[in-house]
Write a protein that holds these residues in place. Structure first.
Motif, mmCIF file in Angstrom:
data_model
loop_
_atom_site.group_PDB
_atom_site.id
_atom_site.type_symbol
_atom_site.label_atom_id
_atom_site.label_comp_id
_atom_site.label_asym_id
_atom_site.label_seq_id
_atom_site.Cartn_x
_atom_site.Cartn_y
_atom_site.Cartn_z
ATOM 1 N N LYS A 68 -19.329 24.602 1.254
ATOM 2 C CA LYS A 68 -19.369 23.330 1.982
ATOM 3 C C LYS A 68 -20.258 23.437 3.203
ATOM 4 O O LYS A 68 -20.157 24.391 3.963
ATOM 5 N N TYR A 121 -11.941 17.590 -2.346
ATOM 6 C CA TYR A 121 -11.200 17.743 -3.601
ATOM 7 C C TYR A 121 -11.916 17.170 -4.829
ATOM 8 O O TYR A 121 -11.865 17.791 -5.903
ATOM 9 N N SER A 164 -17.500 15.134 12.032
ATOM 10 C CA SER A 164 -16.235 14.802 11.360
ATOM 11 C C SER A 164 -15.650 15.989 10.613
ATOM 12 O O SER A 164 -14.462 16.039 10.372
ATOM 13 N N LYS A 218 -1.251 16.816 7.620
ATOM 14 C CA LYS A 218 -0.781 15.472 7.247
ATOM 15 C C LYS A 218 -1.429 14.982 5.943
ATOM 16 O O LYS A 218 -0.784 14.328 5.140
ATOM 17 N N LEU A 260 5.693 7.629 0.641
ATOM 18 C CA LEU A 260 6.142 8.525 -0.437
ATOM 19 C C LEU A 260 6.709 9.846 0.080
ATOM 20 O O LEU A 260 7.079 10.719 -0.710
ATOM 21 N N LEU A 274 1.709 4.913 1.149
ATOM 22 C CA LEU A 274 1.394 5.746 2.301
ATOM 23 C C LEU A 274 1.691 7.205 1.960
ATOM 24 O O LEU A 274 2.810 7.547 1.580
ATOM 25 N N LYS A 285 0.862 -1.192 0.000
ATOM 26 C CA LYS A 285 0.000 0.000 0.000
ATOM 27 C C LYS A 285 0.889 1.228 0.000
ATOM 28 O O LYS A 285 1.902 1.286 0.705
ATOM 29 N N ALA A 303 -7.013 9.647 -4.347
ATOM 30 C CA ALA A 303 -6.874 8.191 -4.519
ATOM 31 C C ALA A 303 -7.944 7.480 -3.700
ATOM 32 O O ALA A 303 -8.464 6.439 -4.099
ATOM 33 N N ASN A 304 -8.261 8.060 -2.553
ATOM 34 C CA ASN A 304 -9.242 7.457 -1.662
ATOM 35 C C ASN A 304 -10.667 7.712 -2.175
ATOM 36 O O ASN A 304 -11.548 6.885 -2.029
ATOM 37 N N LEU A 312 -5.247 5.747 5.576
ATOM 38 C CA LEU A 312 -4.653 4.402 5.556
ATOM 39 C C LEU A 312 -4.371 3.881 6.969
ATOM 40 O O LEU A 312 -4.684 2.729 7.281
ATOM 41 N N GLU A 371 -0.426 1.786 -9.715
ATOM 42 C CA GLU A 371 -0.382 3.116 -10.330
ATOM 43 C C GLU A 371 -0.246 4.176 -9.238
ATOM 44 O O GLU A 371 -0.955 4.130 -8.230
ATOM 45 N N TYR A 408 -16.053 16.518 7.558
ATOM 46 C CA TYR A 408 -16.101 16.208 6.127
ATOM 47 C C TYR A 408 -17.299 16.956 5.539
ATOM 48 O O TYR A 408 -18.124 17.503 6.271
HETATM 49 C C1 LIG Z 1 -10.692 13.543 11.141
HETATM 50 C C2 LIG Z 1 -10.596 13.653 9.655
HETATM 51 C C3 LIG Z 1 -11.307 14.641 9.007
HETATM 52 C C4 LIG Z 1 -11.227 14.764 7.630
HETATM 53 N N1 LIG Z 1 -11.954 15.741 7.030
HETATM 54 C C5 LIG Z 1 -11.912 15.845 5.698
HETATM 55 C C6 LIG Z 1 -12.647 16.849 5.021
HETATM 56 O O1 LIG Z 1 -13.315 17.672 5.641
HETATM 57 N N2 LIG Z 1 -12.600 16.887 3.682
HETATM 58 C C7 LIG Z 1 -11.827 16.016 2.960
HETATM 59 O O2 LIG Z 1 -11.802 16.113 1.740
HETATM 60 N N3 LIG Z 1 -11.096 15.068 3.557
HETATM 61 C C8 LIG Z 1 -11.117 14.965 4.910
HETATM 62 N N4 LIG Z 1 -10.355 14.008 5.510
HETATM 63 C C9 LIG Z 1 -9.494 13.158 4.674
HETATM 64 C C10 LIG Z 1 -8.093 13.756 4.583
HETATM 65 O O3 LIG Z 1 -8.181 15.024 4.051
HETATM 66 C C11 LIG Z 1 -7.085 12.990 3.734
HETATM 67 O O4 LIG Z 1 -6.953 13.578 2.492
HETATM 68 C C12 LIG Z 1 -7.427 11.596 3.454
HETATM 69 O O5 LIG Z 1 -7.663 10.993 4.680
HETATM 70 C C13 LIG Z 1 -6.246 10.898 2.755
HETATM 71 O O6 LIG Z 1 -5.193 10.933 3.638
HETATM 72 P P1 LIG Z 1 -3.670 10.965 3.210
HETATM 73 O O7 LIG Z 1 -3.423 11.998 2.205
HETATM 74 O O8 LIG Z 1 -2.896 11.024 4.469
HETATM 75 O O9 LIG Z 1 -3.503 9.553 2.474
HETATM 76 P P2 LIG Z 1 -3.236 8.108 3.080
HETATM 77 O O10 LIG Z 1 -4.147 7.853 4.219
HETATM 78 O O11 LIG Z 1 -1.796 7.940 3.337
HETATM 79 O O12 LIG Z 1 -3.663 7.252 1.833
HETATM 80 C C14 LIG Z 1 -5.035 7.131 1.458
HETATM 81 C C15 LIG Z 1 -5.176 6.148 0.294
HETATM 82 O O13 LIG Z 1 -4.645 6.700 -0.881
HETATM 83 C C16 LIG Z 1 -3.582 5.913 -1.409
HETATM 84 N N5 LIG Z 1 -2.582 6.855 -1.910
HETATM 85 C C17 LIG Z 1 -2.008 7.864 -1.225
HETATM 86 N N6 LIG Z 1 -1.201 8.578 -2.007
HETATM 87 C C18 LIG Z 1 -1.263 8.022 -3.239
HETATM 88 C C19 LIG Z 1 -0.660 8.325 -4.505
HETATM 89 N N7 LIG Z 1 0.184 9.356 -4.659
HETATM 90 N N8 LIG Z 1 -0.961 7.524 -5.558
HETATM 91 C C20 LIG Z 1 -1.824 6.484 -5.422
HETATM 92 N N9 LIG Z 1 -2.421 6.163 -4.265
HETATM 93 C C21 LIG Z 1 -2.157 6.924 -3.183
HETATM 94 C C22 LIG Z 1 -3.131 5.079 -0.229
HETATM 95 O O14 LIG Z 1 -2.554 3.870 -0.649
HETATM 96 C C23 LIG Z 1 -4.419 4.843 0.514
HETATM 97 O O15 LIG Z 1 -5.147 3.825 -0.059
HETATM 98 C C24 LIG Z 1 -10.410 13.876 6.879
HETATM 99 C C25 LIG Z 1 -9.688 12.892 7.534
HETATM 100 C C26 LIG Z 1 -9.770 12.756 8.898
HETATM 101 C C27 LIG Z 1 -8.966 11.700 9.568
#
Ligand SMILES: Cc1cc2nc3c(=O)[nH]c(=O)nc-3n(C[C@H](O)[C@H](O)[C@H](O)COP(=O)(O)OP(=O)(O)OC[C@H]3O[C@@H](n4cnc5c(N)ncnc54)[C@H](O)[C@@H]3O)c2cc1C
Lengths: 300, 268
Positions: free
Chosen positions: B175, B122, B181, B106, B51, B28, B26, B114-115, B34, B158, B183
């Motif tokens: 929004k 976004y 949360s 973070k 990454l 990160l 996976k 991706a998620n 994740l 990918e 979100y």
């Molecule tokens: C309390 C809380 C509140 C949040 N509120 C919001 C909100 O208001 N609005 C919103 O939009 N989001 C929200 N989020 C989500 C947050 O913004 C993150 O963008 C999202 O959780 C992804 O986290 P991350 O970037 O750390 O990715 P990770 O958790 O590290 O990865 C997420 C997934 O994407 C994959 N991935 C990561 N990078 C890549 C890449 N470059 N290429 C391919 N696959 C990849 C990973 O393998 C994994 O499956 C919230 C999250 C939390 C915990």
């Protein structure tokens, strides 16, 4: 209450503090009464190895009940210390005054400070064991003769966005009467926390279960805790009407905000809506639905 | 959490060869999604490829009439970037309204898309802006990238490397935050470039982000919030319902948020 031979004091209390600041307020009371620096007072709570019995902090009672017990213990400490001082100062016990940390003989300039009396209480050089039992350590229990009755007024001013149902607290003004206040800053903090909790109850917090009894609000992703940006700045003040039923004139303060806030918020919300058909928590969706009912009524 | 191997490549090339070599690895990014998933044992990859040490994936630059945002760029960086704030203030505001400060520092744009969480911000923004998603293998328009709730066009192995966002559009995002949360309970992004208008809705659709084409047609004729008065909101039957908001309430909020987004996009 253990007075050490160097004049420091350790208080073992059953009123446990989990953030209410007893370490400060209780120490302030003891330091003020004995005329010693506050850093010379240690408040011990929650240690079952040292404190025999305690039932935590609840019912807004640690000030009114816990501190009344401390006052009783202080009375005993002072009485015993006066006896010791009467031997040190070679005067009759009835002629000993205690003020600002000093024991003095009425009408003379003879005096001795609290720490010296504490030492003499233990070394027992100025009296015999037949005249006085050495040591300076007392305990007291206090059972209140009556409840305390704080009172107050909280005014919530809310704004409702009719398009979304979002309720914003625009302004908050509160005046409470907690009787005699030992530490105004701590009391104000208690009021702030209480209001936050009450606003949470009125607008945000709710445990939701599905038909099978599964809790749906099992994490903070779904359970809405009040956060700083859900709250306005509070304007709080107090009046002082001493409580007649305890020695310090203290009334409970810890729960006042949490009691006043839900009622104040819901009164404001129902006032804005024009009807009372809404339950807590008044979430945006609930308010939106209730506001639609108001509009429908207005249109009739 | 189960045991896993941890890799921290220093270049995109190393990252590529790792994903090729390691079967169920996976990627990160900031770990905001994740790591909780792994802690709850909903995911148990044998390896994690972090990454954060790959410099090619970081940073924001302007190339001609585009902003190029590296996949590992945090929401806080997008929110405070001078480039984004000047060229697309609505996108900076979108990033600044994600979650809370910890999540914004973070969480990354790559991880977020991706998620493709159905309540993420976004996806709506990038759809309305006509962004292009670039991976280690190809480029695709946002409209092809987001394929449904929690699903994207990404293939096994990918890696998203960057997001290309055209500038010059009138754009705003409105929004309605989930009170717990934070979100999007309903989020509407509106972008207008030339005569083409995109209205993208997140947080509400039962299959993730979607376009509200009736609103787009109305706004294409006249780009003003009043243009939405004559049309009906997306039907509740296609929308999510949960403890915070019924489908009917979400449908109503889409109309409110769309109007606010149009007003925001026409201001200044
Ligand atoms: C309390 C809380 C509140 C949040 N509120 C919001 C909100 O208001 N609005 C919103 O939009 N989001 C929200 N989020 C989500 C947050 O913004 C993150 O963008 C999202 O959780 C992804 O986290 P991350 O970037 O750390 O990715 P990770 O958790 O590290 O990865 C997420 C997934 O994407 C994959 N991935 C990561 N990078 C890549 C890449 N470059 N290429 C391919 N696959 C990849 C990973 O393998 C994994 O499956 C919230 C999250 C939390 C915990």
């Amino acid at each position: 209450m253990r007075v050490n031979p160097v004049g420091t004091v350790e208080v073992l209390t059953g009123s446990h503090s989990h953030g209410q600041g007893h370490e400060t307020t209780f120490a302030q009371l003891v330091a003020g009464r004995l005329g010693i620096p506050i850093e010379n007072v240690a408040i011990v709570h929650g240690d079952t190895d040292k404190v025999q019995m305690g039932m935590g902090t609840y019912g807004s009672r640690s000030g009114a009940v816990g501190m009344s017990a401390i006052v009783k213990a202080l009375d005993k400490i002072e009485a015993k210390a006066k006896k010791v001082a009467s031997f040190v100062l070679e005067a009759a016990e009835a002629d000993i005054d205690f003020k600002d940390g000093k024991f003095s003989v009425k009408g003379t300039d003879k005096s001795v400070d609290f720490a010296s009396v504490a030492l003499q209480a233990y070394v027992a050089h100025k009296f015999t064991g037949e005249q006085l039992e050495p040591g300076l350590k007392e305990g007291a229990f206090y059972d209140p003769t009556n409840f305390t009755f704080p009172s107050g007024v909280h005014i919530a001013e809310v704004e409702i966005d009719p398009d979304t149902g979002v309720t914003t607290i625009a302004k908050w003004t509160a005046v409470d009467d907690f009787g005699v206040i030992i530490n105004p800053m701590i009391v104000e903090g208690q009021v702030h926390g209480g209001i936050a909790q009450g606003i949470g109850q009125a607008l945000l917090e709710g445990a939701v279960y599905d038909a099978n009894g599964q809790l749906l609000t099992a994490s903070y992703m779904d359970y809405t805790m009040p956060r700083a940006d859900d709250l306005p700045s509070f304007r709080v003040d107090h009046t002082t009407t001493p409580c007649p039923s305890n020695p310090l004139g203290i009334k409970g303060c810890g729960e006042a905000g949490a009691i006043a806030a839900p009622a104040a918020v819901m009164n404001a919300v129902t006032d804005a809506l024009g009807h009372e058909n809404i339950a807590m928590p008044a979430t945006p969706q609930a308010v939106w639905l209730a506001a639609r009912a108001s509009f429908a009524k207005a249109a009739e | 959490m189960y045991a896993f191997d941890f890799h921290r490549p220093a270049t995109l090339r190393q990252a590529n060869s790792l994903v090729g070599k390691l079967g169920d690895a996976k990627i990160l990014a900031g770990g905001q999604t994740l790591l909780p998933t792994m802690k709850q044992r909903l995911a148990s990859p044998s390896a994690v490829i972090d990454l954060s040490g790959v410099p090619e994936l970081a940073g924001i630059e302007q190339k001609g009439r585009n902003l190029v945002i590296g996949a590992m760029t945090s929401h806080a960086e997008v929110a405070t970037s001078a480039l984004v704030t000047a060229a697309l203030p609505g996108l900076a505001a979108l990033a600044g309204g994600i979650g809370d400060p910890h999540v914004r520092h973070k969480g990354t744009i790559g991880g977020s898309i991706a998620n493709n969480d159905p309540a993420a911000d976004y996806p709506a923004g990038l759809l309305a802006l006509g962004a292009t998603i670039v991976t280690n293998r190809r480029k695709m328009p946002a409209a092809e990238f987001f394929t449904g709730m929690f699903s994207t066009a990404l293939d096994e192995g990918e890696i998203i490397t960057k997001v290309i966002v055209p500038i010059g559009a009138k754009f705003a995002y409105a929004k309605f935050r989930n009170p717990a949360s934070r979100y999007a309970m309903v989020g509407v992004a509106v972008g207008k470039k030339g005569s083409s208008v995109v209205v993208a809705v997140t947080g509400a659709g039962s299959d993730g982000v979607f376009r509200w084409t009736e609103a787009e047609a109305a706004l294409g004729k006249r780009f003003n919030a009043k243009s939405l008065d004559g049309i009906t909101n997306p039907a509740a039957k296609d929308l999510n319902s949960d403890i915070h908001a019924s489908a009917e309430y979400r449908s109503h909020l889409i109309g409110v948020m769309a109007r606010r987004a149009v007003t925001g996009a026409t201001a200044k």
